[in-house]
Motif scaffolding. Structure first.
Motif, PDB file in Angstrom:
ATOM      1  N   ILE A 174       0.847  -1.179   0.000  1.00 47.62           N
ATOM      2  CA  ILE A 174       0.000   0.000   0.000  1.00 47.62           C
ATOM      3  C   ILE A 174       0.889   1.238   0.000  1.00 47.62           C
ATOM      4  CG2 ILE A 174      -0.261   0.027   2.539  1.00 47.62           C
ATOM      5  CD1 ILE A 174      -3.209   0.983   1.968  1.00 47.62           C
ATOM      6  N   GLY A 175       0.451   2.282  -0.668  1.00 47.17           N
ATOM      7  CA  GLY A 175       1.254   3.485  -0.742  1.00 47.17           C
ATOM      8  C   GLY A 175       0.760   4.401  -1.836  1.00 47.17           C
ATOM      9  N   SER A 176       1.675   5.196  -2.378  1.00 51.30           N
ATOM     10  CA  SER A 176       1.311   6.189  -3.389  1.00 51.30           C
ATOM     11  C   SER A 176       1.884   5.782  -4.740  1.00 51.30           C
ATOM     12  CB  SER A 176       1.758   7.577  -2.938  1.00 51.30           C
ATOM     13  OG  SER A 176       3.151   7.600  -2.656  1.00 51.30           O
ATOM     14  N   SER A 177       2.431   6.721  -5.506  1.00 55.45           N
ATOM     15  CA  SER A 177       2.813   6.424  -6.888  1.00 55.45           C
ATOM     16  C   SER A 177       3.965   5.429  -7.001  1.00 55.45           C
ATOM     17  CB  SER A 177       3.159   7.713  -7.638  1.00 55.45           C
ATOM     18  OG  SER A 177       4.178   8.431  -6.982  1.00 55.45           O
ATOM     19  N   THR A 178       4.862   5.388  -6.033  1.00 52.43           N
ATOM     20  CA  THR A 178       5.913   4.369  -6.054  1.00 52.43           C
ATOM     21  C   THR A 178       5.306   2.980  -6.098  1.00 52.43           C
ATOM     22  OG1 THR A 178       7.588   5.688  -4.908  1.00 52.43           O
ATOM     23  CG2 THR A 178       7.771   3.305  -4.680  1.00 52.43           C
TER      24      THR A 178
ATOM     25  N   LEU B 248       2.049 -10.162   5.203  1.00 50.58           N
ATOM     26  CA  LEU B 248       3.048  -9.098   5.229  1.00 50.58           C
ATOM     27  C   LEU B 248       2.464  -7.872   4.532  1.00 50.58           C
ATOM     28  CD1 LEU B 248       5.951  -7.902   5.501  1.00 50.58           C
ATOM     29  CD2 LEU B 248       6.527  -9.100   3.374  1.00 50.58           C
ATOM     30  N   VAL B 249       2.591  -6.716   5.172  1.00 53.67           N
ATOM     31  CA  VAL B 249       2.175  -5.450   4.569  1.00 53.67           C
ATOM     32  C   VAL B 249       3.398  -4.564   4.420  1.00 53.67           C
ATOM     33  CG1 VAL B 249       0.875  -3.310   4.920  1.00 53.67           C
ATOM     34  CG2 VAL B 249      -0.200  -5.517   5.389  1.00 53.67           C
ATOM     35  N   ILE B 250       3.604  -4.053   3.214  1.00 57.05           N
ATOM     36  CA  ILE B 250       4.656  -3.070   2.946  1.00 57.05           C
ATOM     37  C   ILE B 250       3.962  -1.738   2.727  1.00 57.05           C
ATOM     38  CG2 ILE B 250       6.615  -2.439   1.494  1.00 57.05           C
ATOM     39  CD1 ILE B 250       6.734  -5.415   0.629  1.00 57.05           C
ATOM     40  N   TRP B 251       4.235  -0.786   3.605  1.00 63.75           N
ATOM     41  CA  TRP B 251       3.574   0.523   3.535  1.00 63.75           C
ATOM     42  C   TRP B 251       4.598   1.566   3.132  1.00 63.75           C
ATOM     43  CZ3 TRP B 251       0.675   3.137   8.253  1.00 63.75           C
ATOM     44  CH2 TRP B 251      -0.096   4.199   7.765  1.00 63.75           C
ATOM     45  N   GLN B 252       4.530   1.999   1.890  1.00 63.36           N
ATOM     46  CA  GLN B 252       5.406   3.044   1.350  1.00 63.36           C
ATOM     47  C   GLN B 252       4.743   4.382   1.636  1.00 63.36           C
ATOM     48  OE1 GLN B 252       4.348   4.205  -2.320  1.00 63.36           O
ATOM     49  NE2 GLN B 252       5.395   6.054  -1.623  1.00 63.36           N
ATOM     50  N   VAL B 253       5.443   5.252   2.375  1.00 66.56           N
ATOM     51  CA  VAL B 253       4.723   6.366   2.992  1.00 66.56           C
ATOM     52  C   VAL B 253       5.648   7.566   3.220  1.00 66.56           C
ATOM     53  CG1 VAL B 253       5.170   5.620   5.375  1.00 66.56           C
ATOM     54  CG2 VAL B 253       3.012   6.807   4.840  1.00 66.56           C
TER      55      VAL B 253
ATOM     56  N   ASP C 212      10.431   4.174   3.479  1.00 67.19           N
ATOM     57  CA  ASP C 212      10.488   5.627   3.584  1.00 67.19           C
ATOM     58  C   ASP C 212      10.691   6.289   2.217  1.00 67.19           C
ATOM     59  OD1 ASP C 212      13.244   5.419   3.118  1.00 67.19           O
ATOM     60  OD2 ASP C 212      13.807   5.809   5.198  1.00 67.19           O
ATOM     61  N   LEU C 213      11.050   7.553   2.217  1.00 69.25           N
ATOM     62  CA  LEU C 213      11.052   8.395   1.020  1.00 69.25           C
ATOM     63  C   LEU C 213      12.113   7.993   0.006  1.00 69.25           C
ATOM     64  CD1 LEU C 213       9.734  10.046   3.384  1.00 69.25           C
ATOM     65  CD2 LEU C 213      10.659  12.092   2.304  1.00 69.25           C
ATOM     66  N   GLN C 214      11.904   8.408  -1.233  1.00 67.38           N
ATOM     67  CA  GLN C 214      12.938   8.311  -2.251  1.00 67.38           C
ATOM     68  C   GLN C 214      13.862   9.533  -2.152  1.00 67.38           C
ATOM     69  OE1 GLN C 214       9.628   8.777  -2.729  1.00 67.38           O
ATOM     70  NE2 GLN C 214       9.163   9.322  -4.845  1.00 67.38           N
ATOM     71  N   TYR C 215      15.147   9.293  -2.399  1.00 64.56           N
ATOM     72  CA  TYR C 215      16.140  10.368  -2.381  1.00 64.56           C
ATOM     73  C   TYR C 215      16.250  10.902  -3.797  1.00 64.56           C
ATOM     74  CZ  TYR C 215      20.606  12.700  -1.256  1.00 64.56           C
ATOM     75  OH  TYR C 215      21.615  13.621  -1.051  1.00 64.56           O
ATOM     76  N   VAL C 216      15.490  11.967  -4.058  1.00 68.40           N
ATOM     77  CA  VAL C 216      15.397  12.524  -5.412  1.00 68.40           C
ATOM     78  C   VAL C 216      15.353  14.045  -5.320  1.00 68.40           C
ATOM     79  CG1 VAL C 216      14.259  10.525  -6.482  1.00 68.40           C
ATOM     80  CG2 VAL C 216      12.880  12.261  -5.320  1.00 68.40           C
ATOM     81  N   PRO C 217      15.684  14.734  -6.405  1.00 64.36           N
ATOM     82  CA  PRO C 217      15.739  16.200  -6.356  1.00 64.36           C
ATOM     83  C   PRO C 217      14.455  16.868  -5.863  1.00 64.36           C
ATOM     84  CG  PRO C 217      16.824  15.426  -8.337  1.00 64.36           C
ATOM     85  CD  PRO C 217      16.200  14.219  -7.701  1.00 64.36           C
TER      86      PRO C 217
END
Length: 234
Positions: free
Chosen positions: A36-40, A97-102, A141-146
Protein backbone atom coordinates in the motif's frame (compact mmCIF):
# COMPACT_ATOMS: atom_id res chain seq x y z
CA UNK A 1 39.38 -0.81 -14.36
CA UNK A 2 36.58 1.48 -13.16
CA UNK A 3 33.64 0.00 -11.28
CA UNK A 4 30.32 -0.22 -13.08
CA UNK A 5 28.11 1.90 -10.79
CA UNK A 6 25.20 -0.52 -11.28
CA UNK A 7 27.30 -3.24 -9.62
CA UNK A 8 28.74 -1.07 -6.85
CA UNK A 9 28.26 -2.88 -3.51
CA UNK A 10 25.97 -0.36 -1.84
CA UNK A 11 23.39 -2.38 0.08
CA UNK A 12 20.24 -1.55 1.98
CA UNK A 13 20.40 -1.91 5.75
CA UNK A 14 19.10 -5.33 6.85
CA UNK A 15 15.86 -5.57 8.76
CA UNK A 16 16.01 -5.63 12.55
CA UNK A 17 12.93 -7.78 13.08
CA UNK A 18 12.26 -11.30 11.89
CA UNK A 19 9.25 -11.62 9.60
CA UNK A 20 7.79 -14.45 11.66
CA UNK A 21 4.24 -14.40 10.29
CA UNK A 22 5.41 -14.29 6.70
CA UNK A 23 8.01 -16.97 7.42
CA UNK A 24 5.38 -19.24 8.94
CA UNK A 25 3.16 -18.89 5.91
CA UNK A 26 6.09 -19.51 3.58
CA UNK A 27 6.78 -22.75 5.43
CA UNK A 28 3.17 -23.72 4.80
CA UNK A 29 3.57 -23.13 1.07
CA UNK A 30 1.39 -20.01 0.67
CA UNK A 31 2.04 -16.35 1.48
CA UNK A 32 0.33 -13.07 0.67
CA UNK A 33 1.86 -9.60 0.58
CA UNK A 34 -0.11 -6.37 0.32
CA UNK A 35 1.73 -3.27 -0.88
CA UNK A 36 0.00 0.00 0.00
CA UNK A 37 1.25 3.48 -0.74
CA UNK A 38 1.31 6.19 -3.39
CA UNK A 39 2.81 6.42 -6.89
CA UNK A 40 5.91 4.37 -6.05
CA UNK A 41 3.51 1.54 -5.31
CA UNK A 42 0.79 2.23 -7.86
CA UNK A 43 3.21 2.85 -10.72
CA UNK A 44 4.01 5.97 -12.72
CA UNK A 45 4.53 6.53 -16.41
CA UNK A 46 5.61 3.45 -18.30
CA UNK A 47 7.75 2.03 -15.49
CA UNK A 48 6.65 -1.24 -13.92
CA UNK A 49 6.07 -0.56 -10.20
CA UNK A 50 7.96 -2.33 -7.47
CA UNK A 51 5.11 -4.67 -6.34
CA UNK A 52 4.98 -6.23 -9.80
CA UNK A 53 8.73 -6.78 -9.72
CA UNK A 54 8.64 -7.96 -6.11
CA UNK A 55 6.28 -10.77 -7.04
CA UNK A 56 8.70 -12.07 -9.66
CA UNK A 57 11.71 -11.66 -7.36
CA UNK A 58 10.08 -13.39 -4.39
CA UNK A 59 9.07 -16.31 -6.57
CA UNK A 60 12.74 -16.73 -7.46
CA UNK A 61 13.76 -16.62 -3.78
CA UNK A 62 10.91 -18.92 -2.70
CA UNK A 63 10.46 -21.20 -5.74
CA UNK A 64 8.18 -23.73 -4.05
CA UNK A 65 5.84 -21.22 -2.42
CA UNK A 66 2.61 -19.83 -3.81
CA UNK A 67 3.27 -16.12 -3.24
CA UNK A 68 0.87 -13.29 -4.03
CA UNK A 69 1.74 -9.59 -4.06
CA UNK A 70 -1.35 -7.38 -4.20
CA UNK A 71 -0.85 -3.77 -5.26
CA UNK A 72 -2.98 -1.24 -3.40
CA UNK A 73 -1.13 1.92 -4.33
CA UNK A 74 -2.93 5.16 -5.19
CA UNK A 75 -0.86 7.96 -6.68
CA UNK A 76 -0.79 11.23 -4.77
CA UNK A 77 -1.94 9.84 -1.43
CA UNK A 78 -0.15 9.79 1.89
CA UNK A 79 -0.74 8.23 5.28
CA UNK A 80 -4.05 9.88 6.35
CA UNK A 81 -5.87 8.83 3.17
CA UNK A 82 -4.13 5.47 3.01
CA UNK A 83 -5.16 4.71 6.56
CA UNK A 84 -8.80 5.22 5.58
CA UNK A 85 -8.37 2.45 3.01
CA UNK A 86 -6.93 -0.08 5.43
CA UNK A 87 -10.15 -2.00 6.11
CA UNK A 88 -10.91 -2.69 2.46
CA UNK A 89 -7.44 -2.57 0.90
CA UNK A 90 -5.47 -4.33 3.63
CA UNK A 91 -7.43 -6.23 6.26
CA UNK A 92 -10.06 -7.66 3.93
CA UNK A 93 -7.23 -9.23 1.89
CA UNK A 94 -5.82 -11.21 4.86
CA UNK A 95 -2.14 -10.46 4.22
CA UNK A 96 0.78 -12.05 6.03
CA UNK A 97 3.05 -9.10 5.23
CA UNK A 98 2.17 -5.45 4.57
CA UNK A 99 4.66 -3.07 2.95
CA UNK A 100 3.57 0.52 3.54
CA UNK A 101 5.41 3.04 1.35
CA UNK A 102 4.72 6.37 2.99
CA UNK A 103 5.77 9.93 3.75
CA UNK A 104 6.81 11.39 0.39
CA UNK A 105 3.69 13.32 -0.54
CA UNK A 106 3.51 14.99 2.85
CA UNK A 107 6.94 16.46 2.08
CA UNK A 108 6.57 17.11 -1.64
CA UNK A 109 3.00 18.36 -2.06
CA UNK A 110 2.46 22.02 -1.22
CA UNK A 111 -1.07 21.18 -0.08
CA UNK A 112 -0.26 17.72 1.27
CA UNK A 113 -1.09 16.50 4.76
CA UNK A 114 0.84 18.09 7.60
CA UNK A 115 3.81 16.45 9.22
CA UNK A 116 1.79 15.95 12.42
CA UNK A 117 -1.20 14.41 10.62
CA UNK A 118 1.04 12.15 8.55
CA UNK A 119 3.09 10.80 11.44
CA UNK A 120 -0.06 10.37 13.55
CA UNK A 121 -1.64 8.30 10.77
CA UNK A 122 1.52 6.20 10.33
CA UNK A 123 1.57 5.44 14.03
CA UNK A 124 -2.13 4.56 14.09
CA UNK A 125 -1.79 2.43 10.98
CA UNK A 126 1.11 0.43 12.38
CA UNK A 127 -0.80 -0.10 15.61
CA UNK A 128 -3.80 -1.40 13.66
CA UNK A 129 -1.64 -3.78 11.64
CA UNK A 130 0.11 -5.13 14.72
CA UNK A 131 -3.21 -5.42 16.52
CA UNK A 132 -4.28 -8.07 14.03
CA UNK A 133 -1.50 -10.28 15.49
CA UNK A 134 -0.97 -12.07 12.18
CA UNK A 135 0.65 -9.44 9.98
CA UNK A 136 4.30 -8.46 9.61
CA UNK A 137 4.97 -4.82 8.76
CA UNK A 138 7.58 -3.09 6.63
CA UNK A 139 7.57 0.69 6.33
CA UNK A 140 9.26 2.07 3.20
CA UNK A 141 10.49 5.63 3.58
CA UNK A 142 11.05 8.40 1.02
CA UNK A 143 12.94 8.31 -2.25
CA UNK A 144 16.14 10.37 -2.38
CA UNK A 145 15.40 12.52 -5.41
CA UNK A 146 15.74 16.20 -6.36
CA UNK A 147 12.03 16.94 -5.78
CA UNK A 148 12.40 16.42 -2.03
CA UNK A 149 15.95 17.78 -1.75
CA UNK A 150 15.26 21.43 -2.55
CA UNK A 151 16.10 24.04 0.12
CA UNK A 152 12.38 24.33 0.90
CA UNK A 153 11.87 20.60 1.35
CA UNK A 154 15.13 18.95 2.47
CA UNK A 155 14.61 19.64 6.17
CA UNK A 156 11.08 18.24 5.96
CA UNK A 157 12.36 15.17 4.13
CA UNK A 158 15.02 14.46 6.77
CA UNK A 159 12.46 14.95 9.54
CA UNK A 160 10.00 12.55 7.89
CA UNK A 161 12.67 9.89 7.40
CA UNK A 162 13.64 10.21 11.08
CA UNK A 163 9.99 10.08 12.21
CA UNK A 164 9.32 6.90 10.24
CA UNK A 165 12.45 5.34 11.72
CA UNK A 166 11.40 6.34 15.24
CA UNK A 167 7.90 4.93 14.86
CA UNK A 168 9.33 1.68 13.54
CA UNK A 169 11.76 1.48 16.45
CA UNK A 170 9.03 2.10 19.02
CA UNK A 171 6.65 -0.42 17.45
CA UNK A 172 9.38 -2.94 16.58
CA UNK A 173 8.63 -3.14 12.89
CA UNK A 174 11.01 -3.02 9.96
CA UNK A 175 11.94 -0.08 7.76
CA UNK A 176 13.16 -0.39 4.20
CA UNK A 177 15.47 2.63 4.25
CA UNK A 178 15.09 3.71 0.66
CA UNK A 179 16.20 7.28 1.34
CA UNK A 180 19.55 6.17 2.78
CA UNK A 181 20.03 3.57 0.06
CA UNK A 182 19.48 6.01 -2.80
CA UNK A 183 21.58 8.64 -1.05
CA UNK A 184 24.46 6.15 -0.89
CA UNK A 185 23.99 5.25 -4.53
CA UNK A 186 24.29 8.94 -5.37
CA UNK A 187 27.04 10.00 -2.97
CA UNK A 188 29.14 6.83 -2.65
CA UNK A 189 28.58 5.00 -5.92
CA UNK A 190 28.40 8.33 -7.79
CA UNK A 191 25.24 7.39 -9.66
CA UNK A 192 23.75 10.54 -11.15
CA UNK A 193 20.22 11.74 -10.58
CA UNK A 194 19.77 11.43 -14.33
CA UNK A 195 20.05 7.68 -13.83
CA UNK A 196 18.20 7.50 -10.51
CA UNK A 197 15.19 9.52 -11.65
CA UNK A 198 12.65 8.69 -14.35
CA UNK A 199 13.87 10.69 -17.38
CA UNK A 200 10.27 11.36 -18.42
CA UNK A 201 9.34 12.97 -15.10
CA UNK A 202 9.76 16.73 -15.18
CA UNK A 203 9.01 16.95 -11.44
CA UNK A 204 12.18 14.92 -10.67
CA UNK A 205 10.18 12.95 -8.10
CA UNK A 206 9.76 9.44 -9.45
CA UNK A 207 12.39 6.74 -9.62
CA UNK A 208 13.78 5.39 -12.87
CA UNK A 209 13.38 1.87 -14.16
CA UNK A 210 16.99 1.19 -13.09
CA UNK A 211 16.34 2.44 -9.55
CA UNK A 212 13.06 0.57 -9.22
CA UNK A 213 14.65 -2.67 -10.38
CA UNK A 214 17.70 -2.39 -8.09
CA UNK A 215 15.59 -1.26 -5.13
CA UNK A 216 13.18 -4.16 -5.52
CA UNK A 217 15.99 -6.69 -5.54
CA UNK A 218 17.40 -5.16 -2.36
CA UNK A 219 13.93 -5.28 -0.77
CA UNK A 220 13.56 -8.91 -1.83
CA UNK A 221 16.93 -9.81 -0.31
CA UNK A 222 15.97 -8.08 2.95
CA UNK A 223 12.64 -9.93 3.11
CA UNK A 224 14.33 -13.25 2.36
CA UNK A 225 16.94 -12.71 5.09
CA UNK A 226 14.36 -11.59 7.66
CA UNK A 227 12.08 -14.53 6.90
CA UNK A 228 14.98 -16.92 7.45
CA UNK A 229 16.38 -15.12 10.47
CA UNK A 230 16.57 -17.29 13.59
CA UNK A 231 14.12 -16.25 16.31
CA UNK A 232 15.62 -14.54 19.35
CA UNK A 233 16.92 -16.99 21.92
CA UNK A 234 17.66 -19.82 19.49
Amino acid sequence: MAHDPSEFPVQAAPFDQRLKNFAGRVEGGQARVVAIGSSTTAGEGGIAPYPQRLLADLRIKFPNVGIEVINRGVGGEDAPLELKRFEHDVFDLNPDLVIWQVGTNSVWQADGPSFADTTKAIREGVEQLLGAERIDVILMDLQYVPAVLTPAKRQKADAMVEAISQIAYEKQVNVFRRFALMKAWHEVARISFDRLVDPGDDTRLHASDWTTDKMTWQLTDAIFAAANKAPHGT
